[in-house]
Design an enzyme around this catalytic site. Structure first.
Site, PDB file in Angstrom:
ATOM      1  N   GLU D  61      39.315  45.561  67.349  1.00 59.54           N
ATOM      2  CA  GLU D  61      40.120  45.468  68.575  1.00 59.54           C
ATOM      3  C   GLU D  61      41.274  46.462  68.616  1.00 59.54           C
ATOM      4  OE1 GLU D  61      38.774  42.886  67.086  1.00 59.54           O
ATOM      5  OE2 GLU D  61      37.649  41.911  68.678  1.00 59.54           O
ATOM      6  N   HIS D 130      39.907  29.893  68.571  1.00 52.35           N
ATOM      7  CA  HIS D 130      39.237  30.403  69.778  1.00 52.35           C
ATOM      8  C   HIS D 130      39.698  29.736  71.063  1.00 52.35           C
ATOM      9  CE1 HIS D 130      36.508  32.634  67.240  1.00 52.35           C
ATOM     10  NE2 HIS D 130      35.756  32.973  68.248  1.00 52.35           N
TER      11      HIS D 130
HETATM   12  C1  LIG Z   1      38.201  39.732  65.716  1.00 47.21           C
HETATM   13  C2  LIG Z   1      37.031  39.166  66.396  1.00 47.21           C
HETATM   14  N1  LIG Z   1      36.414  39.867  67.368  1.00 47.21           N
HETATM   15  C3  LIG Z   1      35.324  39.389  67.993  1.00 47.21           C
HETATM   16  C4  LIG Z   1      34.806  38.163  67.664  1.00 47.21           C
HETATM   17  C5  LIG Z   1      33.546  37.620  68.381  1.00 47.21           C
HETATM   18  N2  LIG Z   1      32.435  37.579  67.409  1.00 47.21           N
HETATM   19  C6  LIG Z   1      32.108  36.428  66.770  1.00 47.21           C
HETATM   20  S1  LIG Z   1      30.881  36.690  65.652  1.00 47.21           S
HETATM   21  C7  LIG Z   1      30.756  38.309  66.035  1.00 47.21           C
HETATM   22  C8  LIG Z   1      29.743  39.161  65.312  1.00 47.21           C
HETATM   23  C9  LIG Z   1      30.005  39.185  63.825  1.00 47.21           C
HETATM   24  O1  LIG Z   1      28.936  39.826  63.147  1.00 47.21           O
HETATM   25  P1  LIG Z   1      28.868  39.821  61.570  1.00 47.21           P
HETATM   26  O2  LIG Z   1      30.230  40.043  61.017  1.00 47.21           O
HETATM   27  O3  LIG Z   1      27.820  40.760  61.162  1.00 47.21           O
HETATM   28  O4  LIG Z   1      28.479  38.334  61.161  1.00 47.21           O
HETATM   29  P2  LIG Z   1      27.113  37.588  61.496  1.00 47.21           P
HETATM   30  O5  LIG Z   1      27.313  36.865  62.803  1.00 47.21           O
HETATM   31  O6  LIG Z   1      26.033  38.622  61.590  1.00 47.21           O
HETATM   32  O7  LIG Z   1      26.901  36.621  60.372  1.00 47.21           O
HETATM   33  C10 LIG Z   1      31.669  38.657  67.030  1.00 47.21           C
HETATM   34  C11 LIG Z   1      31.823  40.000  67.604  1.00 47.21           C
HETATM   35  C12 LIG Z   1      35.495  37.422  66.674  1.00 47.21           C
HETATM   36  N3  LIG Z   1      35.100  36.188  66.336  1.00 47.21           N
HETATM   37  N4  LIG Z   1      36.569  37.953  66.051  1.00 47.21           N
END
Ligand SMILES: Cc1ncc(C[n+]2csc(CCOP(=O)(O)OP(=O)(O)O)c2C)c(N)n1
Ligand SMILES: Cc1ncc(C[n+]2csc(CCOP(=O)(O)OP(=O)(O)O)c2C)c(N)n1
Ligand SMILES: [Mg+2]
Ligand SMILES: [Mg+2]
Lengths: 322, 327, 322, 327
Positions: D61, D130
Site C-alpha cells: 500500500e 478489518h
Molecule cells: C495490507 C493488506 N493489504 C491487502 C489485504 C487483502 N488481502 C487479504 S489476503 C490477500 C492475499 C494474500 O496472499 P498471500 O500472502 O500469498 O497469502 P495466501 O492467501 O495465498 O495464503 C490480500 C491482498 C490485506 N489483508 N492486508
C-alpha cells in the site's frame, strides 16, 4: 577530457561547497533555523549524476538536498532566500532547507521522511512511461533509507514494471550516528538489495565526479533501452555533522577518520585531475572560485534584503483553488 | 527534598529507575544507545545497561515497533522511542492493528505491556513533515492509553506509571519541553494514569491545556490575573482515558471554558473535550466553549508564518476575554 | 521411517483437511461468517514444520491459520466454536477465523494485515534471545507478503541481530487472484529476498510433509547454533478459492491447473509413502479417518451447543484491568 | 430518464466515464484489473482500458499509493483503490506527509490531483483488523478532502467531482453499500464537493448521518414519523470541507440534533460536528446534542457482539426520543 566541461563541473561542486559554508555561517547568525543538513564532502555525487541527464528528466532527493537543487541549476539567491524563510525563496519560505522544490527545473523536491520519497520517484518514472516520454528519474537517498519498507516496496514496483528510475544510494557510511554496519544486515554490499529485485546495480567511488557521471550515463542508457531501473551505490562521506545540531565528529567517528576522508575531498580530486592533465591552471580555478564567492555573497544579500511572507500566505497553497 | 530537573532529566530518571527495577524493561529506537538519544533523553543508558537492553535500530519504525510488540507479547516490557511521532505514522498499523487489538482479538489471552514515547508537536521551523500533533489519532483508538505531560514532575511520575502499565501506552513529549526545568519529587513516586491536575485555581474561567500549551495557558492566566480575571488552569496530563470529572467540576464552578491545543483544529482532541463538557454541563455554561488551536494548514518553515500557526499567550488571553465577555 | 510417526503426521493433516471441509459446510449453513480462508492443499507445510519444533517454541501466522493452530494441537472443538463466534471459542468468539490464538500452546495468533505479523515474530524471537531461552519462532506467511515493507524491515532486523526466527513462506503461487509473477519482481526465486539480508534460505516441496519437516529441523539447528534466522520457501498450492467468497478456480487459474496440482495432494503423497513402505495399510488409514471424522463431528456439536458471548463481553479484554 | 443502479455500478460508471473523458486518469490497486476488483467495482475495466491504465499491484500500500502520488505530481490523475481503508493505514505516511503537504511545502509549485478510494467501516463479522471507520483521522489533516457518499446517485456524482478535483481526495465507500440500489440521474452530471444534502425534511429534530448510517437514520426517521415525530435527516456527504451552514440552518429550525456515526466515539467526527454546531447555534439548542456512535472497542467477530458495537435503528430512535424528551 574537455577543459570547459571539467571546469564547469568544478564550478558546480565549488558552488555547492561555498553555498553551504555560507549557510552554516548564516545558521550561526540565526538567519537560518530548523534543521540544516550539509552536503559538504558529497558534492561529486549530485554533480556527477545530474550532469548525465537532460533538463526534462526528473530529480528528487531527501532532506540533504541543497546540492541536488543547485546542481540542477536553481538560482542560489532563491535557494538561500528559502533557507532564510523569505517570500522570494523557491517555495515562498514555506518549505525550508529540507523541502526545496524547483518544478521548472524538474527538481521535484527534498523530503524529510527517510525513504518516503522513493515511492514518489517510482511514480514520476511511471508517469514518464505512461505518457511514453523517454525521461528518466534520478532518485537520491542515503544508505539509511535502504532498510526502510517503503523503499523496498518501491524497488519491487520499479523492477516489476520496468520503470525508468535510477536509484542513487549516497552511502556516506552513517545514518545520523549509526554506522552502516549496525543498520543494514548486508552492509558490505548494499547494491545486493537491488539485485534481489533483479535490478541491475553497481557501486562507484562517490568522490570521483567523473566516475559518478560515467556510471550514471550507463544507467541512463540501460533505462532508455527499456530494461527498467538501475541502482547506483555511491561510496561517499559527510565531512560535517549530520545536521548543525551534530558536531563534525561526534562520538560515532573520530577526528582522524574525518581527516582521512578529507584527503579524498571530491573538489581536491577534480582539482588534481584538471591541473595534472593541464586542462586548467590554479589561476583558472581561483578565478572560478572568486566568481562563485561573488554569486554566493549576492545570494545572501538577496536573501537578507527579501521580505518575509505576508501573514495571509499562511493560508495559501493548502489546496489548489479553482 | 525535591530536586530541580529538566524535563529531559526527569524522563531519563524515570526510565533509569524502571530499568534498574525490572530487567524485562528495555529501550529500543533510533540513536537511543551510543548517540545517547537524538535529544539526549537516554544519556548514559547504553553505558549502564548495555547494548542488549538499549538497542539502536535501523530507520524502520514499523519493523522495530512491531518487534517491540512481539517482545511484549512474550512478556518483556519494551519502551519504544520514536525519534519523533511524525515517524510513528509509519508504525501506526503496528500500533493500531496489533498493539491496541491483540488483547481483544485473543479474548484476553495475550497482552502488550509497552510504552511508545517520543516528542510530538512542532519545535522551531522544522516544517510540515516534522511538525505535527497527532494525539487525536491515537486518542481515537480503543486499546491505547495516551499521555502528554507538560512538566518534569508529571513526566517522571507518569512515565514510570506507563512503563508499569500492562497495556500499550502512547507517551507524547515535546522537543521544546526537554530543556524546561521544574521541581521533581525525588525518590520513588508515580502519578496515576487518568488523573488531571489543577495547575492553577481560579473562579472566573476554566482553561484546559496540555503539553507545551499548558505553559502558554499559565502565562496567559498570570497576565489575566493582573487585571482581575482569575483563570483555573487544568492539565488533563492523560489524554485517554480523559479525567472529565475534574474538568467538569471546574466548569460548573466557572461557567466558562477555553480549550488550548497545538494541533490542527478540525477533529482535534479539543472537539471531543468540548463535546463531553457540553453533554455533562450544558446548563452550567454561561458562554459557548472556545477552542484555541493550531491553524488548519501544514506547518510552514518561515518563522513568522510558523509563529502565526501555533497558539500563543495573546490568543489565549483574547479567547478568555471573549468567553468572559470582557472584550 | 517410523510407522507411528508417519501415521500421526497423516492424522494431523487429515484432521486439518476434514476440519476445514466441515467449516466450509458450516459456512454454507451460515453458522460461520466473515472471511473464511481454507488451508486445504497446504496442510503439509504447517504439519511438517510444526512437527520439527518443541512445545515451548513459538508459532505465528497470517489469517489462513486453521492449519497452524490445529497442527499446534489446539482443541478442534474450541477452534470450531471460535469460528462459530461462541463464548467457548479459543478467543471467546472475539477473534474468529482470522485471529485464532492459543497462548498455552504458544500459538501466538493469526493476523489479517498481510505481512503485519512478521515484525511480531521477530519480536518473539528477540524476547527468546533476550531471556536467553533457546526457543525458536516459526513465522508462516504467504508469498504475497514478501514484497511488503514491514516484512523487509523485519527480515533486516532479524538478520542484523541474529534472531532465532524461521520465516516460512507458503508460496501457493497466488495472492488472491494475483499470480506471483505479477507481484514479486524476482518471482522465480523468492528465497533470494532473504539472501539479500544474509539470511540462509532454501526452497522445499511444500506438498511433501517429510521434506518440510526435514528442512525445518535443519533450520532449527542452524538457528540454535546462533547463526540467526532461516528462510524457507515452501512450494505449495491452495486447492480452494482464496476465501469462501472466491471460487476454487476463478478467472485467474484454470480447472485444469487445479486438477494438476491435486495430483500432488499432500495427503495423497503421504498415503502413498505409508502404503508403499508398508508402514500402514489402507485399513489403518481408514481407521484414522473414521476417528478424525468423529473428532470433527464432536467439534461441530460442541460449537453448536455452546452459547454466544454475554453482551457485557463486548467491553471486556479491551485493556488489562488491574 | 434516471436509471436504477447499485452503489457499485454507480462507482463503476463514474470511473468509466472519467477514464473515457481523460486519458490521464488511471486506476491502481490490488486486484482492480483481471480480478475485476475485490468487490467488483472495476468490473470490465482492464478489458476496456487495458493493463496500462488498470494496474494490479503487489500488496504494498505505501509503495503503490506513493507511486500514484508521484504520478500525480507529474500530471497524471490517479485513482488509487485501497482494497479496504484498513490497509490504508500502511499508506498513511504517504497520504499525510506527501499527498496532503506537497503543494504547501512547494509553495504552490506542485499539486497532487488524485483520488484514494475504497470501503471503510465494518462489513459482517470481519473482526478487529478489518472493521474500522477511520474518517476522523483523514478529516484531521489539512490538504485533504474527505467524501463518504451513502447513495448510488451521490456516489457517482461525487466520485466524478473527486476525480476532476486538482487536490488529493479521500473517498470512503462501504462494503455493505455496494449492493444497495438507488435512482441515479443518467448521463453527465457531477455533485459539488462540500455540499450537504437534506435527505428528509422535518421540523422536530435534526439527524446528521453519513455513509451507511444515513440508511439507518432514514429508517429511524420513518419509524418516528409514525408517532408524529418529524426528523430532518442531513447527509453531509462531504466530511471535509464540512457544509456546516446546511446543518446549522436545520438545527436553528429544529433546536435538536442527533449525530450518527459508525466509528469509535472518542475523537470521532461527530465530536467536531457537535463542537461546531454548539459554537454556531448554542442559543438555538433546546437540548444537548446527542451522539450515537460505535462502541469504543476493537470490533469483535461474534455476531451478537458485533451487532451491539454498531449503531442501529433502535439506538437512533432512542436518541431522538431522549433529545426531544419524548421518553
Ligand atoms: C495490507 C493488506 N493489504 C491487502 C489485504 C487483502 N488481502 C487479504 S489476503 C490477500 C492475499 C494474500 O496472499 P498471500 O500472502 O500469498 O497469502 P495466501 O492467501 O495465498 O495464503 C490480500 C491482498 C490485506 N489483508 N492486508
Ligand atoms: C522515517 C524517519 N525516521 C527517522 C528520521 C530521523 N532522521 C533524519 S535523517 C536520519 C538519518 C538518515 O541517514 P541516511 O539515510 O544515511 O542519510 P544521510 O543523513 O546520511 O544523508 C534520521 C534517522 C526521519 N527523518 N524519518
Ligand atoms: Mg548516510
Ligand atoms: Mg499466496
Amino acid at each position: 577530457m574537455d577543459r570547459a566541461d571539467l571546469l564547469s563541473l568544478y564550478r558546480q561542486m565549488f558552488l555547492i561547497r561555498r553555498f553551504e559554508e555560507k549557510s552554516a555561517e548564516m545558521y550561526a547568525l540565526a538567519k537560518i533555523a530548523g534543521f540544516l543538513h550539509l552536503y559538504i564532502g558529497e558534492e561529486a555525487v549530485a554533480v556527477g549524476a545530474i550532469a548525465a541527464i537532460r533538463p526534462d528528466d526528473y530529480v528528487i532527493s531527501a532532506y540533504r538536498d541543497h546540492g541536488h537543487c543547485l546542481a540542477r541549476g536553481s538560482d542560489p539567491g532563491k535557494v538561500m532566500a528559502e533557507l532564510f524563510g523569505k517570500a522570494t525563496g523557491l517555495c515562498k519560505g514555506k518549505g525550508g532547507s529540507m523541502h526545496l522544490v524547483d518544478a521548472e527545473r524538474r527538481f521535484m523536491g527534498g523530503y524529510a521522511i527517510v525513504g518516503g520519497h522513493i515511492p514518489l520517484a517510482t511514480g514520476l518514472a511511471f508517469a514518464a512511461k505512461y505518457q511514453q516520454h523517454d525521461q528518466v528519474v534520478l532518485c537520491f537517498f542515503g544508505e539509511g533509507a535502504v532498510p526502510s519498507g517503503h523503499a523496498h516496496e518501491a524497488f519491487n514496483l520499479a523492477a516489476l514494471w520496468k520503470l525508468p528510475v535510477i536509484f542513487i544510494c549516497e552511502n556516506n557510511r552513517y545514518g545520523m550516528g549509526t554506522p552502516v554496519e549496525r543498520a543494514i544486515a548486508l552492509y558490505s554490499n548494499v547494491a545486493e538489495t537491488a539485485r534481489s529485485y533483479g535490478i541491475m546495480a553497481e557501486r562507484v567511488d562517490g568522490m570521483d565526479v567523473l566516475a559518478v557521471r560515467a556510471l550514471t550515463q550507463k544507467a541512463v542508457e540501460q533505462v532508455h533501452s527499456g530494461q527498467g531501473p538501475f541502482f547506483i551505490e555511491a561510496m561517499t562521506y559527510r565531512f560535517m555533522g549530520h545536521s548543525m545540531a551534530d558536531p563534525a565528529h561526534g562520538h560515532y567517528r573520530t577526528k582522524e577518520e574525518v581527516e582521512e576522508y578529507r584527503k579524498r575531498d571530491p573538489l581536491l580530486l577534480l582539482r588534481q585531475t584538471i591541473v595534472t592533465n593541464r586542462l586548467g591552471t590554479e589561476a583558472d580555478l581561483k578565478a572560478i572560485e572568486r566568481e562563485v564567492n561573488d554569486v554566493v555573497d549576492a545570494a545572501v544579500r538577496f536573501a537578507e534584503e527579501s521580505p518575509f511572507p505576508e501573514p495571509h500566505e499562511l493560508y495559501t497553497d493548502v489546496m489548489v483553488e479553482e | 527534598m525535591p530536586q530541580e530537573l529538566t524535563y529531559r532529566e526527569a524522563l531519563n530518571q524515570a526510565m533509569r529507575e524502571e530499568m534498574r527495577r525490572d530487567p524485562r524493561v528495555f529501550l529500543i529506537g533510533e540513536e537511543v544507545g551510543y548517540y545517547q538519544g537524538a535529544f539526549k533523553v537516554s544519556k548514559g543508558f547504553v553505558e549502564e545497561f548495555g547494548p542488549q537492553r538499549v538497542l539502536d535500530t535501523p530507520i524502520t519504525e514499523a519493523g522495530f515497533t512491531g518487534l517491540a510488540i512481539g517482545a511484549a507479547m512474550a512478556g518483556l516490557r519494551p519502551i519504544v522511542e520514536l525519534m519523533t511521532f511524525n515517524f510513528g505514522i509509519l508504525a501506526l498499523d503496528q500500533i493500531v492493528n496489533n498493539a491496541a487489538k491483540i488483547r481483544y482479538m485473543s479474548g484476553g489471552q495475550l497482552s502488550v505491556p509497552m510504552v511508545i514515547r517520543g516528542p510530538g508537536s512542532a519545535a522551531h521551523q522544522l516544517a510540515a513533515q516534522h511538525s505535527q500533533s497527532l494525539e487525536a489519532w491515537f486518542c481515537h483508538v480503543p486499546g491505547l492509553k495516551v499521555i502528554a505531560p507538560a512538566t518534569p514532575h508529571d513526566a517522571k511520575g507518569l512515565l514510570k506509571s506507563a512503563i508499569r502499565d500492562p497495556n500499550p501506552v502512547i507517551f507524547i513529549e515535546a522537543q521544546l519541553l526537554y530543556g524546561t526545568k521544574g521541581q521533581v519529587g525525588d525518590g520513588e513516586f508515580t502519578i496515576p494514569i487518568g488523573q488531571a491536575a489543577v495547575k492553577r485555581s481560579g473562579r472566573d474561567v476554566t482553561i484546559v491545556a496540555y503539553s507545551k500549551m499548558l505553559l502558554v495557558a499559565l502565562e496567559a492566566a498570570e497576565a489575566l490575573s493582573k487585571d482581575g480575571l482569575q483563570a483555573e488552569v487544568i492539565d488533563p496530563r492523560t489524554l485517554k482515558p480523559l479525567d472529565l470529572t475534574t474538568i467538569v467540576e471546574s466548569v460548573k464552578k466557572t461557567g466558562r471554558l477555553v480549550i488550548v491545543e497545538e494541533g490542527w483544529r478540525f477533529c482535534g482532541l479539543g472537539a471531543q473535550i468540548a463535546d463531553s463538557v457540553y453533554a455533562a454541563a450544558l446548563e452550567y455554561l454561561d458562554a459557548p466553549i472556545i477552542r484555541v488551536t493550531g491553524e488548519d494548514v501544514p506547518m510552514p518553515y518561515s518563522r513568522p508564518l510558523e509563529d502565526a500557526a501555533i497558539p500563543d499567550k495573546a490568543r489565549v488571553i483574547a479567547a478568555v476575554r471573549r468567553v468572559t465577555y470582557r472584550t
